[in-house]
Scaffold this motif. Structure first.
Motif, PDB file in Angstrom:
ATOM      1  N   VAL A  33       0.842  -1.199   0.000  1.00  0.00           N
ATOM      2  CA  VAL A  33       0.000   0.000   0.000  1.00  0.00           C
ATOM      3  C   VAL A  33       0.877   1.249   0.000  1.00  0.00           C
ATOM      4  N   ASP A  34       0.292   2.352  -0.413  1.00  0.00           N
ATOM      5  CA  ASP A  34       1.034   3.608  -0.488  1.00  0.00           C
ATOM      6  C   ASP A  34       1.010   4.383   0.829  1.00  0.00           C
ATOM      7  N   VAL A  35      -0.102   4.281   1.559  1.00  0.00           N
ATOM      8  CA  VAL A  35      -0.267   5.055   2.799  1.00  0.00           C
ATOM      9  C   VAL A  35      -0.793   4.132   3.897  1.00  0.00           C
ATOM     10  N   SER A  36      -0.221   4.254   5.073  1.00  0.00           N
ATOM     11  CA  SER A  36      -0.680   3.466   6.218  1.00  0.00           C
ATOM     12  C   SER A  36      -1.156   4.405   7.324  1.00  0.00           C
ATOM     13  N   VAL A  37      -2.315   4.072   7.897  1.00  0.00           N
ATOM     14  CA  VAL A  37      -2.958   4.929   8.896  1.00  0.00           C
ATOM     15  C   VAL A  37      -3.280   4.108  10.139  1.00  0.00           C
ATOM     16  N   VAL A  38      -3.065   4.706  11.308  1.00  0.00           N
ATOM     17  CA  VAL A  38      -3.536   4.111  12.557  1.00  0.00           C
ATOM     18  C   VAL A  38      -4.729   4.927  13.036  1.00  0.00           C
ATOM     19  N   LEU A  39      -5.860   4.262  13.260  1.00  0.00           N
ATOM     20  CA  LEU A  39      -7.008   4.905  13.892  1.00  0.00           C
ATOM     21  C   LEU A  39      -6.882   4.634  15.388  1.00  0.00           C
ATOM     22  N   ALA A  68      -4.015   1.393   3.859  1.00  0.00           N
ATOM     23  CA  ALA A  68      -4.267   0.432   4.930  1.00  0.00           C
ATOM     24  C   ALA A  68      -4.562   1.188   6.218  1.00  0.00           C
ATOM     25  N   ALA A  69      -5.727   0.930   6.817  1.00  0.00           N
ATOM     26  CA  ALA A  69      -6.095   1.537   8.100  1.00  0.00           C
ATOM     27  C   ALA A  69      -6.148   0.434   9.159  1.00  0.00           C
ATOM     28  N   GLU A  70      -5.432   0.654  10.244  1.00  0.00           N
ATOM     29  CA  GLU A  70      -5.408  -0.303  11.349  1.00  0.00           C
ATOM     30  C   GLU A  70      -5.864   0.398  12.622  1.00  0.00           C
ATOM     31  N   ARG A  71      -6.066  -0.369  13.705  1.00  0.00           N
ATOM     32  CA  ARG A  71      -6.631   0.184  14.946  1.00  0.00           C
ATOM     33  C   ARG A  71      -5.685  -0.010  16.133  1.00  0.00           C
ATOM     34  N   VAL A  72      -5.781   0.943  17.053  1.00  0.00           N
ATOM     35  CA  VAL A  72      -5.106   0.790  18.342  1.00  0.00           C
ATOM     36  C   VAL A  72      -5.948   1.504  19.397  1.00  0.00           C
ATOM     37  N   LEU A  99       3.337   2.022  16.340  1.00  0.00           N
ATOM     38  CA  LEU A  99       2.666   3.190  15.770  1.00  0.00           C
ATOM     39  C   LEU A  99       3.625   4.110  15.026  1.00  0.00           C
ATOM     40  N   ALA A 100       4.852   4.192  15.508  1.00  0.00           N
ATOM     41  CA  ALA A 100       5.828   5.112  14.902  1.00  0.00           C
ATOM     42  C   ALA A 100       6.161   4.735  13.462  1.00  0.00           C
ATOM     43  N   ASN A 101       5.801   3.514  13.040  1.00  0.00           N
ATOM     44  CA  ASN A 101       6.123   3.060  11.685  1.00  0.00           C
ATOM     45  C   ASN A 101       5.059   3.416  10.655  1.00  0.00           C
ATOM     46  N   PHE A 102       4.002   4.107  11.079  1.00  0.00           N
ATOM     47  CA  PHE A 102       2.906   4.441  10.167  1.00  0.00           C
ATOM     48  C   PHE A 102       3.077   5.861   9.628  1.00  0.00           C
ATOM     49  N   ASP A 103       2.366   6.146   8.537  1.00  0.00           N
ATOM     50  CA  ASP A 103       2.409   7.486   7.942  1.00  0.00           C
ATOM     51  C   ASP A 103       1.563   8.479   8.739  1.00  0.00           C
ATOM     52  N   ILE A 104       0.395   8.020   9.203  1.00  0.00           N
ATOM     53  CA  ILE A 104      -0.555   8.904   9.887  1.00  0.00           C
ATOM     54  C   ILE A 104      -1.078   8.197  11.135  1.00  0.00           C
ATOM     55  N   ILE A 105      -1.188   8.947  12.230  1.00  0.00           N
ATOM     56  CA  ILE A 105      -1.894   8.465  13.412  1.00  0.00           C
ATOM     57  C   ILE A 105      -3.052   9.424  13.655  1.00  0.00           C
ATOM     58  N   GLY A 106      -4.266   8.901  13.574  1.00  0.00           N
ATOM     59  CA  GLY A 106      -5.457   9.739  13.733  1.00  0.00           C
ATOM     60  C   GLY A 106      -6.195   9.397  15.007  1.00  0.00           C
ATOM     61  N   PHE A 107      -6.273  10.346  15.926  1.00  0.00           N
ATOM     62  CA  PHE A 107      -6.947  10.131  17.205  1.00  0.00           C
ATOM     63  C   PHE A 107      -8.409  10.558  17.123  1.00  0.00           C
ATOM     64  N   SER A 108      -9.292   9.752  17.703  1.00  0.00           N
ATOM     65  CA  SER A 108     -10.710  10.090  17.821  1.00  0.00           C
ATOM     66  C   SER A 108     -10.939  10.659  19.212  1.00  0.00           C
ATOM     67  N   LEU A 109     -11.283  11.948  19.285  1.00  0.00           N
ATOM     68  CA  LEU A 109     -11.427  12.635  20.571  1.00  0.00           C
ATOM     69  C   LEU A 109     -12.903  12.886  20.852  1.00  0.00           C
ATOM     70  N   ASP A 135      10.177  15.365  14.148  1.00  0.00           N
ATOM     71  CA  ASP A 135      10.951  15.613  12.922  1.00  0.00           C
ATOM     72  C   ASP A 135      10.188  15.134  11.696  1.00  0.00           C
ATOM     73  N   GLU A 136      10.861  15.201  10.557  1.00  0.00           N
ATOM     74  CA  GLU A 136      10.225  14.856   9.282  1.00  0.00           C
ATOM     75  C   GLU A 136       9.857  13.376   9.195  1.00  0.00           C
ATOM     76  N   ASP A 137      10.543  12.535   9.964  1.00  0.00           N
ATOM     77  CA  ASP A 137      10.278  11.094   9.898  1.00  0.00           C
ATOM     78  C   ASP A 137       9.126  10.658  10.792  1.00  0.00           C
ATOM     79  N   SER A 138       8.658  11.544  11.653  1.00  0.00           N
ATOM     80  CA  SER A 138       7.547  11.194  12.543  1.00  0.00           C
ATOM     81  C   SER A 138       6.248  11.088  11.752  1.00  0.00           C
ATOM     82  N   PRO A 139       5.334  10.250  12.195  1.00  0.00           N
ATOM     83  CA  PRO A 139       4.023  10.200  11.527  1.00  0.00           C
ATOM     84  C   PRO A 139       3.314  11.544  11.632  1.00  0.00           C
ATOM     85  N   LEU A 140       2.410  11.789  10.721  1.00  0.00           N
ATOM     86  CA  LEU A 140       1.527  12.948  10.815  1.00  0.00           C
ATOM     87  C   LEU A 140       0.509  12.644  11.918  1.00  0.00           C
TER      88      LEU A 140
END
Length: 836
Positions: A33-39, A68-72, A99-109, A135-140
């Motif tokens: 996949v091109d982009v990996s996301v943690v929900l 690819a979207a995964e959960r934590v 989690l640090a290996n993903f492109d995006i970490i999205g928190f549900s608040l 830094d630049e290597d950290s997930p968004l």
């Protein structure tokens, strides 16, 4: 090494929260996949997996082949301690990647009391808290959810924040990240500059905030002159986006353990205290045909036997009676319970109640909010005392034994008499039921009013902690001699919620300080420590009273002034004035109130009151047994990570698998019919088994090999049915006689003399610890045979006789005098069982 392979894993609370591999979960190879996301949900699994928003985004993102979207979820305190001690990073359920290996970490608040859990999850992932420190290597790091309408207390933590409906915005963010990854020279700053042009995306670093010397904000200054206001994202029609019918089926019992179908988003009532009613405007209903179809598909694909219709005010759905009739005509015969979790007193009528009670009668929850008509006019809850009492009469006389009433204290313009009116109303309601039965027929819930952003009361002060305690105690004493059960939210939690609900960026320092002092799970009363927060505010020099007890002037710059919910400030001011004059505002379903949300071009209320929808007639009566039934005994194995399922979780796995397989189970009779499914025995959590049994009764005769194939197709990996026997003609009721185990130990060699001593004994006491206290159990008659097959392997056969039983690990630990040995270092495999 995965946490699932750690020797201590089975000893933590509910290990099934963390094993993943649930039915309908999606795992993609991240290399493809091109982009990996943690929900990421900053609460435990049972809470997060109950949230529909996460299921919707998970479905939308994973529908894209390139994503690819995964959960934590937030680990409970016992797992956090193990992760830190063993230096194991927090990882996702699907792939087990940190989690640090993903492109995006999205928190549900979802609420303000989850903020320390956000910090905890970032820290367990080795990710710095503040956006400026990454830094630049950290997930968004992004966020979304209702509290993001005042994002300022946590603004410096996130790179971007989604305001409003997330379906479209989340996908657009992922698309921008995909473009950036293809052009490796683009920096994160350039990415954020692109994201800010997506409607509903707030980039906090593109605004600076200056404060006056006396405390309030002086100015919120945009760095980009063209990016002054962040408008919320709105889906004009919620049926335009795919809804998750194939919802994940958890092993763990959830807070809301059922299929959830969103029938409408937004509310038209305009309660002045309610932030959700303002920020989710306008109301957008899903078509009745769409609801019927999605409900049927979701129930079939998940195997749940409960269906919940979700909305801020489900009873206001335009065709609610027809919808309920259609659903019940279709689902009642399948023993599916349909619930409406958000009902207004004035939306109930005998016809609707008749539909609700067709399968099961659970409790009825109503929210008058205040004890009299005057205060309800203040908050625009257009509900009279007579309507409350008349509705209670209808509910009790329709067969319900219990009603829950919810009230708030500390509302603007509340007087002492209003508290007494809550007491009097509760007594009037309970008197309608009378004294039938021994259990309380009325539950009263009390919470302290917390002023929220984007509401007419956002300028008001919150009552003090001491006053909140006093008012709650006044109501408790007033109802102390009545058959009313009272529950209340801890005023201390409302205190903290109130600080952050209208806070600004200066609160990030005490937030981080409180976390460092040990604050976690602040929304859980047993874990909230007010002393930690008081110390954090002292250390950082922030005065919490400034955010709580101060009435704001109407011309004050508010922390969220650059965030637009669509509702104008002038509308909120008009509503505030009407509250002071005790005037009601009508429902905007009937006339536009010019609040500012609708442009009447692309955004308008979506209503189906003129729909030609007609429910299909009820074709079959509720399932009953009209002919001979067939009983089967299923033999199955439970291996690998499935060994971490508790007995009750295993029961749910099979029951839902049978439902998905379309088996016509026979149900018991009575008030709460249950499928006739019974298991041979309950294994300890962490024990694998090569042979278990479950007996079922069907209203049909099935070919055993075909039945086995159908059932196995619906079971998660690790659980396999390997035999099916027709036991319909068995005259004698058979039971489990003995179980055989192979026990493997790590780091110890067993003494053969200890075994001989045990086998020669007649009485061998073992102390068994239970919730009610310790008891002494004679282990000798429980053990039919035991042998050493190597210095660290034991075969043991346990007899199932009357009286208390012992686990194989407990017996072996005592027989071989392993006093300090941790039984988690034993691997227990059940190899066989005898039924006779």
């Amino acid at each position: 090494m995965s946490i699932l392979d750690q020797s201590w894993f089975s000893s933590i609370t509910k290990p099934s929260r963390y094993i993943g591999n649930e039915i309908n979960s999606i795992r993609k190879e991240t290399a493809h996949v091109d982009v990996s996301v943690v929900l990421a949900f900053p609460d435990i699994y049972e809470v997060g997996m109950s949230h529909l928003g996460m299921k919707i985004i998970y479905n939308i993102l994973n529908n894209q082949h390139w994503l690819a979207a995964e959960r934590v979820f937030s680990p409970w305190v016992d797992l956090e301690e193990k992760l830190r001690r063993n230096k194991i990073p927090l990882a996702t359920l699907e792939s087990g990647r940190p989690l640090a290996n993903f492109d995006i970490i999205g928190f549900s608040l979802q609420h303000e009391l989850s903020y320390t859990n956000v910090l905890n999850m970032l820290d367990l992932s080795g990710i710095p808290f503040l956006a400026t420190e990454r830094d630049e290597d950290s997930p968004l790091i992004i966020a979304g959810g209702p509290v993001c309408f005042n994002p300022e207390p946590i603004a410096e933590i996130f790179d971007a924040i989604v305001i409003g409906d997330g379906e479209e915005a989340a996908l657009k963010i992922c698309m921008e990240v995909r473009k950036v990854k293809k052009h490796k020279t683009i920096q994160k700053r350039e990415l954020l500059n692109k994201l800010c042009h997506t409607k509903g995306v707030y980039v906090p670093s593109l605004f600076s905030v200056n404060y006056r010397n006396d405390g309030p904000i002086d100015i919120i200054e945009p760095i980009d002159p063209g990016y002054r206001i962040v408008e919320k994202a709105i889906l004009p029609n919620i049926d335009d986006f795919p809804f998750p019918e194939q919802q994940i089926v958890p092993f763990t019992e959830l807070v809301h353990d059922r299929v959830v179908i969103e029938i409408a988003r937004g509310c038209t009532r305009g309660c002045r205290f309610c932030q959700a009613g303002m920020i989710y405007r306008p109301v957008r209903e899903r078509s009745p045909e769409s609801i019927i179809e999605k409900a049927a598909n979701a129930l079939k694909l998940t195997g749940f036997d409960d269906l919940s219709l979700l909305s801020l005010s489900s009873g206001d759905y335009s065709r609610i009676e027809s919808l309920m009739m259609a659903l019940m005509n279709k689902q009642a015969r399948e023993k599916i319970a349909v619930s409406l979790p958000s009902l207004r007193v004035d939306s109930l009528n005998p016809s609707l109640i008749k539909q609700i009670k067709r399968v099961r009668k659970t409790g009825f929850t109503l929210a008058p909010e205040a004890g009299n008509d005057r205060l309800r006019r203040v908050i625009n809850k257009g509900l009279t005392q007579k309507e409350v009492l008349d509705t209670a009469f209808v509910i009790y006389n329709s067969g319900w034994n219990m009603i829950k009433l919810y009230f708030m204290i500390g509302l603007p313009l509340e007087e002492e008499k209003d508290l007494q009116d809550i007491i009097d109303l509760a007594k009037q309601v309970v008197s309608i039921k009378g004294k039938k039965g021994g259990k309380p027929s009325l539950h009263v819930g009390i919470s302290t009013f917390v002023p929220k952003s984007h509401t007419p009361f956002m300028w008001e002060s919150q009552i003090s902690l001491a006053e909140s305690r006093r008012r709650i105690q006044f109501i408790r004493e007033g109802l102390s001699n009545s058959p009313v059960r009272i529950k209340y939210n801890q005023p201390e939690l409302s205190w903290l919620e109130g600080i952050f609900s209208r806070g600004d960026r200066r609160l990030v320092s005490p937030l981080i300080e409180a976390w460092s002092l040990g604050a976690r799970f602040d929304g859980w009363g047993e874990h909230f420590r007010m002393g930690i927060w008081e110390e954090a505010f002292r250390h950082t020099g922030v005065d919490p009273d400034f955010y709580l007890y101060r009435k704001r002037p109407l011309n004050e710059v508010l922390p969220w002034d650059h965030i637009s919910s669509g509702v104008t400030k002038s509308y909120f001011m008009r509503e505030r004035k009407k509250a002071q004059e005790e005037q009601l505002t009508p429902d905007c379903r009937n006339q536009c109130l010019k609040c500012g949300v609708c442009d009447h071009k692309t955004v308008d209320p979506v209503l189906f009151r003129d729909s030609k929808f007609i429910p299909e007639p009820e074709t079959d009566k509720i399932q009953g047994v009209s002919g001979p039934t067939t009983k089967y005994r299923l033999g199955f194995s439970k291996l690998g990570h499935a060994g971490y399922l508790s007995h009750l979780e295993l029961v749910r796995v099979f029951t839902r698998a049978f439902n998905r397989a379309g088996l016509k189970l026979v149900f018991s009779k009575g008030f709460h019919p249950m499928p006739k499914v019974s298991f041979g025995c309950a294994l300890p959590v962490g024990t694998e088994s090569m042979q278990e049994t479950v007996e079922i009764e069907l209203m049909e005769i099935s070919d055993a090999s075909l039945l086995m194939e159908i059932i196995n197709r619906q079971l998660p990996s690790g659980i396999t049915v390997n035999s099916i026997t027709d036991i319909s003609n068995n005259k004698k009721k058979e039971r489990l006689k003995e179980s055989r185990f192979l026990v493997m130990l790590k780091g110890v060699k067993l003494n053969k003399d200890d075994l001989e001593k045990f086998l020669c004994s007649d009485y061998f006491p073992v102390v068994k610890t239970r919730k009610k206290g310790a008891i002494e159990v004679n282990a000798r008659p429980l053990v039919k045979s035991m042998s050493l097959i190597s210095p660290d392997r034991v075969k043991i056969t346990i007899q199932h006789i009357s009286g208390p039983e012992l686990k194989p690990a407990e017996i072996i630990k005592n027989v071989f005098l392993l006093k300090g040995y941790n039984i988690n270092n034993m691997k227990v495999l059940k190899t066989c069982q005898v039924i006779a």
